[in-house]
Design a protein around this motif. Structure first.
Motif: not given
Length: 186
Positions: A2, A4, A30, A32, A38, A44-45
Motif C-alpha cells: 500500500r 498513502l 490510497r 486522501f 477520504e 485510511l487503513e
C-alpha cells in the motif's frame, strides 16, 4: 503493498491523478486530501503501507494533513512551484525523510534532505495531435535574467514572437511593450 498519497483533487489538473494512476501499477494507492472521498489520514487503513508521499497543491491553498508524526514509514514530498511558495514548501519538507523538487535551481530552499526530480509528462494528456495549425513553435512565459541578449532585446521590441509555418523567419507582434517589460529591462 500500500502507498498513502496526500494531494488535493482538482478537476482539470493532471499532476496528482497522473501520479496516483502510475503508482497504481505497482501499489495499492490510497489517496486522501481535499476533494477525495477520504480527506483525512485518520480515515485510511495505514497498516501495511510502504510509504507516504505528499504532492504539491496546484490550487495555491495550503492544505496539510494531520497525524503524519504517527506514521512509522518513509515520508516523501514532491513539490512543484517552489519559487511561488518557498516557506510553505520548507514547512512540508520538515516532516519528510526526502523532498523532491521540480525546479532544479530551488533546492537551496530546503534544510532537510532534498533531491531534484523533474515534473512528469502524462502521455494520456500530452500527445501529438494531428490537424491544421498556424504556428510551428510558440513561446509561452516570461524572459528570465538568464535569457540571451538577442532574445531579451527581441522581447523588449515585441510583446510576443513566434515562427509561422508559412513564413521563413520569425515574426513579431508590433504592439508597444507593457510598462512591466520596460521597467524590467533597466
Amino acid at each position: 503493498p500500500r502507498a498513502l498519497v496526500f494531494c488535493e483533487r482538482i478537476d482539470n489538473e493532471s499532476f496528482c491523478e497522473s501520479i496516483i494512476r502510475e503508482l497504481g501499477a505497482y501499489y495499492d494507492v490510497r489517496p486522501f486530501g481535499p476533494g477525495w472521498p477520504e480527506e483525512n489520514l485518520s480515515q485510511l487503513e495505514v497498516e501495511g503501507a510502504r510509504f507516504y508521499i505528499e504532492l504539491d497543491s496546484a490550487s495555491g491553498k495550503f492544505h496539510r494533513p494531520t497525524g503524519l508524526d504517527q506514521l512509522r514509514l518513509p515520508k516523501f514530498g514532491w513539490l512543484i512551484d517552489t519559487h511561488k511558495k518557498p516557506a510553505f514548501h520548507r514547512d512540508i519538507s520538515q516532516g519528510m525523510d526526502l523532498t523532491f523538487y521540480t525546479m532544479k535551481t530551488w533546492g537551496h530552499v530546503f534544510d532537510r534532505p532534498a533531491m531534484w526530480l523533474p515534473l512528469h509528462a502524462d502521455l494520456r494528456i500530452f500527445h501529438p495531435v494531428e490537424g491544421p495549425r498556424d504556428l510551428d513553435l510558440v513561446f509561452v512565459g516570461s524572459h528570465s535574467w538568464r535569457a540571451s541578449r538577442r532574445s531579451t532585446a527581441k522581447g523588449r521590441r515585441c510583446r510576443s514572437w513566434h515562427t509561422r509555418s508559412d513564413a521563413p523567419s520569425t515574426t513579431c507582434s508590433r504592439e508597444a511593450p507593457s510598462s512591466r517589460w520596460r521597467s524590467s529591462s533597466r
